[in-house]
Design an enzyme around this catalytic site. Structure first.
Site, PDB file in Angstrom:
ATOM      1  CG  ASP A  32      -1.648   1.087   1.230  1.00 43.35           C
ATOM      2  OD1 ASP A  32      -2.278   1.646   2.451  1.00 43.35           O
ATOM      3  OD2 ASP A  32      -1.724   2.032   0.267  1.00 43.35           O
ATOM      4  CG  ASP A 213      -3.662   4.724  -1.879  1.00 45.95           C
ATOM      5  OD1 ASP A 213      -4.454   5.063  -1.059  1.00 45.95           O
ATOM      6  OD2 ASP A 213      -2.872   3.653  -1.523  1.00 45.95           O
TER       7      ASP A 213
HETATM    8  O1  LIG Z   1      -9.300   2.513   2.094  1.00 48.62           O
HETATM    9  C1  LIG Z   1      -8.441   2.860   1.439  1.00 48.62           C
HETATM   10  N1  LIG Z   1      -8.433   3.813   0.526  1.00 48.62           N
HETATM   11  C2  LIG Z   1      -9.328   4.617   0.571  1.00 48.62           C
HETATM   12  C3  LIG Z   1     -10.751   4.196   0.389  1.00 48.62           C
HETATM   13  C4  LIG Z   1     -11.708   4.998   0.439  1.00 48.62           C
HETATM   14  C5  LIG Z   1     -11.360   6.383   0.039  1.00 48.62           C
HETATM   15 CL1  LIG Z   1     -12.798   7.501   0.072  1.00 48.62          CL
HETATM   16  C6  LIG Z   1     -10.262   6.766   0.122  1.00 48.62           C
HETATM   17  N2  LIG Z   1      -9.124   5.979   0.269  1.00 48.62           N
HETATM   18  C7  LIG Z   1      -7.054   2.171   1.542  1.00 48.62           C
HETATM   19  O2  LIG Z   1      -6.004   2.515   1.167  1.00 48.62           O
HETATM   20  N3  LIG Z   1      -7.034   0.700   2.252  1.00 48.62           N
HETATM   21  C8  LIG Z   1      -5.853   0.246   2.282  1.00 48.62           C
HETATM   22  C9  LIG Z   1      -6.031  -1.191   3.080  1.00 48.62           C
HETATM   23  C10 LIG Z   1      -7.348  -1.144   3.289  1.00 48.62           C
HETATM   24  C11 LIG Z   1      -7.967   0.216   2.471  1.00 48.62           C
END
Ligand SMILES: O=C(Nc1ccc(Cl)cn1)C(=O)N1CCCC1
Length: 325
Positions: A32, A213
């Site tokens: 990640d 990301d």
């Molecule tokens: O949830 C994450 N990003 C994310 C998801 C939704 C929104 Cl609006 C923004 N960012 C994420 O990076 N992970 C890493 C491991 C489990 C989830």
């Protein structure tokens, strides 16, 4: 040293899991670039939360007494626990005494995803959550020993891709790599994305501040950009129940073009077609969604599976390199 590890997609490319040796056990971890903690399911995780997962046994490590961690992600998931120092091996690249964060509690999303045994954070160590002292990411631990202080991501749609550490494999991309400088103030691989276009033609406007990301499944972009995109999808609608734009699965989505470092990259409409919202397969959820409330755009896996990305710390200012796959 240098090495290569497979990135295996879950269903719908929800996330990509890589085999990593932690102590004496091989776990499948979600690499990640949007976070900086290496945490794993462990023998310390309650059985009710860890059934079906491979587990790290901290007995092979050295406990960092009094150290704890607690992380939350953008999708509301999270985990917490204690900290050990142990050997971690990724594609033959070895960190002999890596901070391994053993989970003593995980949220339901992680409990239920039995393919996922934890995360390997590849953002900047400044956002590591360990208290009382932030710990180094795996990349920071090995950076000095790599042939070159960089790693690359080559994710693919519905197929195994790779992460390479210490070198750029020119067989994994076409054309030239175009670079953008990274602003590390927030601990992310953050940069400024330029113009965009929907379907085809020349790019205009500006996507603006964005992060690369690998841990986020979708692309989250400014409302103006997302509205312009779904205006070109006849059946598309914002569905507050689903929390995003949905459309008829039978509809063909337009391509999305984005300019980075002076070069235009195309995310194909087929890659933006993420997944059905239910088992009927009639309505689908789009891979491009609004970045409302996030504070920046996120170029997640929907974008990353179209390109080859270099996460480069060879210079005083870190930079991101993008090339077509
Ligand atoms: O949830 C994450 N990003 C994310 C998801 C939704 C929104 Cl609006 C923004 N960012 C994420 O990076 N992970 C890493 C491991 C489990 C989830």
């Amino acid at each position: 040293q240098s090495g290569e590890v497979a990135a295996n997609p879950e269903q719908y490319d929800e996330s990509y899991l890589c085999p990593v040796q932690v102590g004496q056990t091989t776990l499948n971890l979600d690499f990640d670039t949007g976070s900086a903690d290496l945490w794993v399911f462990s023998t310390l995780t309650p059985k009710s939360e860890s059934t079906g997962h491979s587990l790290y046994n901290p007995s092979t490590g050295t406990k960092k007494s009094g150290y704890t961690w607690d992380i939350s992600y953008g999708d509301g998931s999270g985990a917490s626990g204690t900290v050990y120092a142990d050997k971690v091996v990724v594609g033959g690249v070895t960190a002999t005494s890596q901070a391994v964060e053993a989970a003593t509690s995980v949220s339901s999303q992680f409990e239920q995803d039995t393919d996922n045994d934890g995360l390997l954070g590849l953002a900047f160590s400044s956002i590591n959550t360990v208290e009382p002292q932030a710990q180094k990411t795996f990349f920071d631990s090995v950076k000095g020993s790599l042939a070159k202080p960089l790693f690359t991501a080559d994710l693919k749609k519905g197929a195994a891709g790779t992460y390479d550490f210490g070198y750029i494999d020119s067989s994994k991309y076409t054309g030239s790599i175009s670079y953008v400088n990274v602003n590390t103030a927030n601990g992310f691989w953050e940069f400024t994305a330029s113009g965009y276009a929907v379907g085809s033609g020349s790019v205009s406007g500006s996507v603006g501040d964005a992060i690369a990301d690998t841990g986020t499944t979708l692309m989250y972009l400014p409302t103006t950009v997302v509205q312009a995109y779904y205006n070109k999808v006849d059946s598309a609608d914002y569905d507050s129940n689903q929390g995003g734009y949905t459309y008829d699965c039978s509809e063909n989505l337009p391509n999305f073009l984005i300019s980075l470092g002076g070069k235009t990259f195309t995310v194909s409409g087929t890659d933006i077609n993420f997944a059905p919202v239910d088992s009927s397969g009639e309505t689908c959820f789009g891979g491009i969604q609004e970045n409302t409330g996030i504070g920046m755009s996120i170029l997640g896996d929907i974008f990353l599976k179209s390109v080859f990305v270099v996460f480069d710390q060879t210079q005083s200012t870190p930079r991101l390199g993008f090339a077509a796959q």
